[in-house]
Design a protein around this motif. Structure first.
Motif, PDB file in Angstrom:
ATOM      1  N   ASN A   5       0.794  -1.227   0.000  1.00  0.00           N
ATOM      2  CA  ASN A   5       0.000   0.000   0.000  1.00  0.00           C
ATOM      3  C   ASN A   5       0.830   1.282   0.000  1.00  0.00           C
ATOM      4  OD1 ASN A   5      -2.710   0.802  -0.271  1.00  0.00           O
ATOM      5  ND2 ASN A   5      -2.770   1.512   1.850  1.00  0.00           N
ATOM      6  N   ARG A  18      -4.526  -8.308   3.944  1.00  0.00           N
ATOM      7  CA  ARG A  18      -5.410  -7.212   3.589  1.00  0.00           C
ATOM      8  C   ARG A  18      -6.100  -7.443   2.244  1.00  0.00           C
ATOM      9  NH1 ARG A  18      -3.599  -2.942   6.904  1.00  0.00           N
ATOM     10  NH2 ARG A  18      -5.382  -1.714   6.155  1.00  0.00           N
ATOM     11  N   ALA A  53     -10.250  -8.139   1.694  1.00  0.00           N
ATOM     12  CA  ALA A  53     -10.908  -7.036   0.985  1.00  0.00           C
ATOM     13  C   ALA A  53     -11.611  -7.534  -0.268  1.00  0.00           C
ATOM     14  CB  ALA A  53      -9.879  -5.964   0.631  1.00  0.00           C
ATOM     15  N   LEU A  54     -10.992  -8.454  -0.988  1.00  0.00           N
ATOM     16  CA  LEU A  54     -11.632  -9.020  -2.174  1.00  0.00           C
ATOM     17  C   LEU A  54     -12.795  -9.923  -1.808  1.00  0.00           C
ATOM     18  CD1 LEU A  54      -8.494  -9.769  -4.350  1.00  0.00           C
ATOM     19  CD2 LEU A  54     -10.389  -8.285  -5.006  1.00  0.00           C
ATOM     20  N   LEU A  71     -16.349  -8.707  -1.317  1.00  0.00           N
ATOM     21  CA  LEU A  71     -17.170  -8.606  -2.518  1.00  0.00           C
ATOM     22  C   LEU A  71     -17.456 -10.008  -3.031  1.00  0.00           C
ATOM     23  CD1 LEU A  71     -15.046  -5.880  -4.357  1.00  0.00           C
ATOM     24  CD2 LEU A  71     -17.063  -5.482  -2.916  1.00  0.00           C
ATOM     25  N   ARG A 117     -17.445  -8.008  -8.022  1.00  0.00           N
ATOM     26  CA  ARG A 117     -16.120  -7.818  -8.619  1.00  0.00           C
ATOM     27  C   ARG A 117     -16.233  -7.608 -10.124  1.00  0.00           C
ATOM     28  NH1 ARG A 117     -14.906 -11.755  -4.606  1.00  0.00           N
ATOM     29  NH2 ARG A 117     -14.937 -13.477  -6.098  1.00  0.00           N
ATOM     30  N   ARG A 150     -16.975  -4.052 -10.655  1.00  0.00           N
ATOM     31  CA  ARG A 150     -15.769  -3.233 -10.474  1.00  0.00           C
ATOM     32  C   ARG A 150     -14.904  -3.270 -11.735  1.00  0.00           C
ATOM     33  NH1 ARG A 150     -14.193  -1.862  -4.975  1.00  0.00           N
ATOM     34  NH2 ARG A 150     -16.140  -1.894  -3.775  1.00  0.00           N
ATOM     35  N   PRO A 182      -9.939  -2.818  -4.246  1.00  0.00           N
ATOM     36  CA  PRO A 182      -9.792  -3.001  -2.804  1.00  0.00           C
ATOM     37  C   PRO A 182      -8.314  -3.004  -2.396  1.00  0.00           C
ATOM     38  CG  PRO A 182     -11.374  -4.563  -3.699  1.00  0.00           C
ATOM     39  CD  PRO A 182     -10.714  -3.908  -4.872  1.00  0.00           C
ATOM     40  N   GLU A 183      -8.051  -2.539  -1.217  1.00  0.00           N
ATOM     41  CA  GLU A 183      -6.682  -2.460  -0.718  1.00  0.00           C
ATOM     42  C   GLU A 183      -5.998  -3.827  -0.778  1.00  0.00           C
ATOM     43  OE1 GLU A 183      -4.960  -0.173   3.090  1.00  0.00           O
ATOM     44  OE2 GLU A 183      -5.978  -2.050   3.617  1.00  0.00           O
ATOM     45  N   SER A 198      -5.308  -5.572  -3.419  1.00  0.00           N
ATOM     46  CA  SER A 198      -5.694  -6.448  -4.533  1.00  0.00           C
ATOM     47  C   SER A 198      -4.725  -6.356  -5.705  1.00  0.00           C
ATOM     48  CB  SER A 198      -7.112  -6.122  -5.010  1.00  0.00           C
ATOM     49  OG  SER A 198      -7.204  -4.783  -5.462  1.00  0.00           O
TER      50      SER A 198
END
Length: 681
Positions: free
Chosen positions: A11, A51, A55-56, A59, A64, A67, A204-205, A207
């Protein structure tokens, strides 16, 4: 001062100190620098697990997919920023279109694939369930679930954007965070694309992470739930495949390697045929698009001996009109190789090929590119060679010059042509140009054993053909042997590469709960409210209706036959029907279907908007005059695609399981109905 590229890991952007200079393929000027700092890959992989995965998984497949579509739209609005950088890779506008907009089209394609073919939730049921006992109280089926690991994608230099997105899209759809490692020489274009993707706010963070420069110990951090994919040379693929940690942890490894693809002109095509010109045009296009730097480019041009001279003449005539130079100049049709190192590599391989071939056109010193500073660029002329002994091992069957280079070779008959094609020891794609469907039916299966894709070209297909060198998201991309033995793309198959397939056993009720899809024999829910009166969000999987009964009469058969025009003898000829395997006249299968609909449909206005299809329809046992049928309608599956009706009302897709039985409890028809159902708000 040129910019220092940065990696995006855990990140944050990493890289301040310049290291390796990355030069423009057009003029040799420095475009950017790779960074000097060594990333902490243990931290990056851990971040993806801690993370990225959660995060994935927050969803589902449908979300997804949405997205991906939004991301494709976001990038499409900013594509000119990427075109402005792409020309430094030596690409023309049309070359860059393949990379930039072709990559974006792949995002759109996988968004559609996810919407159409994947469920809501994060479990894919690969049914149908299989009864494992006589009473159907114990059954088995297969599910696909996200692996919970990290995908590492190591990409080639030739398509810095498409090469990333064609792997990112199915990985993201599968709920798997990925770490992208582009080839360093053109990584400045990949980095620009990744910055846009992250700026969109749609990912997402964790990903998506990016590595600029060496992978160092990245592969040492991986475990059995992870996946590695590679696109590049066969030699590098062979080295990565035996990485000790990948072997020790059985990490899946998928390779798509450069290969010695071929195009075959069939003996039925003469210089007077349209297909002859199509063949020459296809070869020339594959030699010059992206300056021949495509894993799918035609390296071996296989033609009948009595056509070699004609093909050579027309190819040389076409290639002589190709203007090479700075793509910003009017009339330029072919740009440069991606780097000066690539130029040196192609030149050395052409020199090696000349030990078994003759130079017909071009060569290392034949290029005079347009452009003020093009003398410092990595330009290489289109080069056509002629094999002296096509049946000999080695030469063009083993050496690939990854640039605008092809070798022409002759054959005596189609069987010999197929032998020559196989000498490539496994390729991504072969093109067969023929007018003869019988010949194609013979040749294609033989070609298929050695190629991941076979492109058959004739005058009929030409207006819509996407060409020899264009992998498509809905079709498999990959090939056996030298081509790496892997598979990419191929529609939903690509998503499944990043999912874990597991067999599950249990009662039908348990399997229904696990898969999120009704399994026959499982518990159902019946109430006084007809299922067709329920809104999408009110319906539960397993909600069911057992209809009243209907006895089939001779009048039904006569009336349905007159209405449909179906007067097949089994429905109307008493003698013929009695002598058949059924021993009697039977009802039309589609009458049974229609009669069942009459039994379970709720006729009034309600939330069910439309029936748009049937799946898995089977007529299992015959229905005769005097038989009594009834139907069970059960909510099998719900898919929330996030769509709205034309008047703006939200709706979802419901699949209904229908089982029609007779008075003896025997199933006579079985199918799924697909409907659009309104949501309550």
């Amino acid at each position: 001062m040129s910019q220092t590229l940065q990696s995006f890991l855990a990140n944050r952007w990493i890289g301040e100190q310049p290291a390796l200079a990355l030069k423009s393929a057009l003029n040799g000027e420095v475009v950017a620098f790779a960074h000097h700092e060594k990333p902490d890959f243990a931290e990056a992989v851990d971040f993806a697990r801690r993370r990225g995965v959660p995060a994935l998984m927050a969803l589902d497949f449908q979300q997804r997919a949405q997205r991906l579509k939004a991301l494709a739209l976001y990038l499409a609005e900013r594509k000119e920023q990427l075109y402005a950088i792409s020309h430094h890779t030596g690409a023309t506008r049309s070359d860059s279109w393949i990379d930039i907009e072709g990559g974006n089209a792949t995002l759109f394609s996988y968004a559609g694939i996810g919407t159409r073919e994947l469920p809501s939730g994060n479990v894919v049921h690969e049914g149908p369930a299989i009864p494992l006992g006589k009473q159907n109280r114990f059954a088995g089926t297969h599910i696909l679930v996200p692996r919970g690991g990290v995908a590492v994608h190591i990409n080639a230099f030739n398509f810095p954007i498409w090469g990333m997105l064609e792997k990112f899209a199915p990985t993201f759809l599968a709920g798997m965070p990925c770490i992208i490692k582009p080839a360093t020489s053109t990584s400045y274009l990949t980095e620009a694309s990744v910055r846009l993707m992250l700026e969109s706010g749609l990912l997402p963070e964790g990903s998506l992470q990016l590595v600029i420069g060496s992978t160092h110990d990245l592969l040492d951090q991986l475990q059995g739930q992870d996946v590695v994919t590679f696109t590049g040379s066969a030699d590098t693929a062979a080295k990565l495949r035996v990485h000790p940690n990948l072997i020790r942890n059985s990490v899946p490894f998928n390779a798509e390697a450069d290969s010695l693809n071929c195009a075959i002109l069939a003996p039925d095509v003469t210089p007077e045929h349209e297909e002859f010109d199509l063949f020459v045009k296809e070869v020339a296009k594959e030699m010059t698009t992206k300056a021949g730097q495509k894993c799918t480019a035609i390296r071996r041009v296989i033609v009948p001996y009595n056509r070699v001279e004609a093909v050579a003449e027309r190819l040389q005539a076409r290639l002589s009109k190709v203007i090479v130079g700075d793509p910003s100049l009017e009339g330029v049709r072919m740009g440069a190789l991606a780097s000066h190192d690539q130029y040196d590599d192609v030149a050395s391989r052409v020199e090696a090929l000349l030990s078994s071939s003759e130079l017909l056109f071009g060569g290392a010193n034949a290029c005079h590119p347009l452009g003020d500073k093009s003398a410092r660029g990595a330009f290489f002329a289109p080069t056509l060679l002629l094999s002296r002994d096509p049946l000999a091992e080695g030469g063009a069957h083993d050496i690939e010059a990854f640039g605008p280079v092809s070798t022409l070779m002759g054959y005596t008959d189609i069987d010999e042509a197929l032998v020559l094609a196989a000498r490539g020891k496994g390729s991504l794609v072969a093109t067969l140009v023929t007018r003869d469907s019988v010949l194609a039916a013979k040749a294609v299966p033989a070609l298929a054993a050695w190629h991941g894709r076979v492109h058959v070209l004739d005058a009929e297909a030409a207006p819509e053909s996407t060409g020899h060198g264009s992998p498509l998201p809905m079709l498999k991309h990959g090939g056996p042997g030298r081509a790496g033995g892997g598979e990419e793309l191929g529609g939903v198959r690509a998503v499944k590469h990043y999912l874990q397939r597991t067999a599950v056993q249990g009662s039908p009720t348990m399997l229904s709960a696990i898969t999120g899809e009704f399994v026959r024999g499982g518990s159902v829910y019946e109430s006084s409210v007809h299922p067709f009166r329920r809104y999408f969000d009110e319906l539960k999987v397993g909600e069911s209706l057992l209809t009243h009964r209907r006895t089939v009469t001779e009048a039904d058969l006569v009336n349905f036959g007159c209405l449909s025009g179906d007067h097949f003898y089994m429905h109307f000829d008493e003698i013929a029907a009695r002598e058949s395997q059924f021993g009697k006249r039977i009802a039309h299968g589609y009458f049974v279907l229609s009669a069942a609909a009459g039994l379970f449909v709720s006729p009034g206005i309600g939330p069910v908007l439309a029936n748009y299809g049937l799946d898995t329809l089977r007529f299992i046992n015959p229905v005769g005059i005097g038989d009594t049928i009834h139907a069970r309608l059960t909510c099998k599956r719900k898919i929330d695609q996030g769509k709205k009706s034309p008047d703006g009302k939200p709706q979802g897709v419901v699949a209904w399981d229908v089982e029609v039985t007779n008075q003896n409890g025997e199933v006579v028809a079985s199918y799924d109905i697909l409907t659009l159902v309104l949501k309550s708000e």
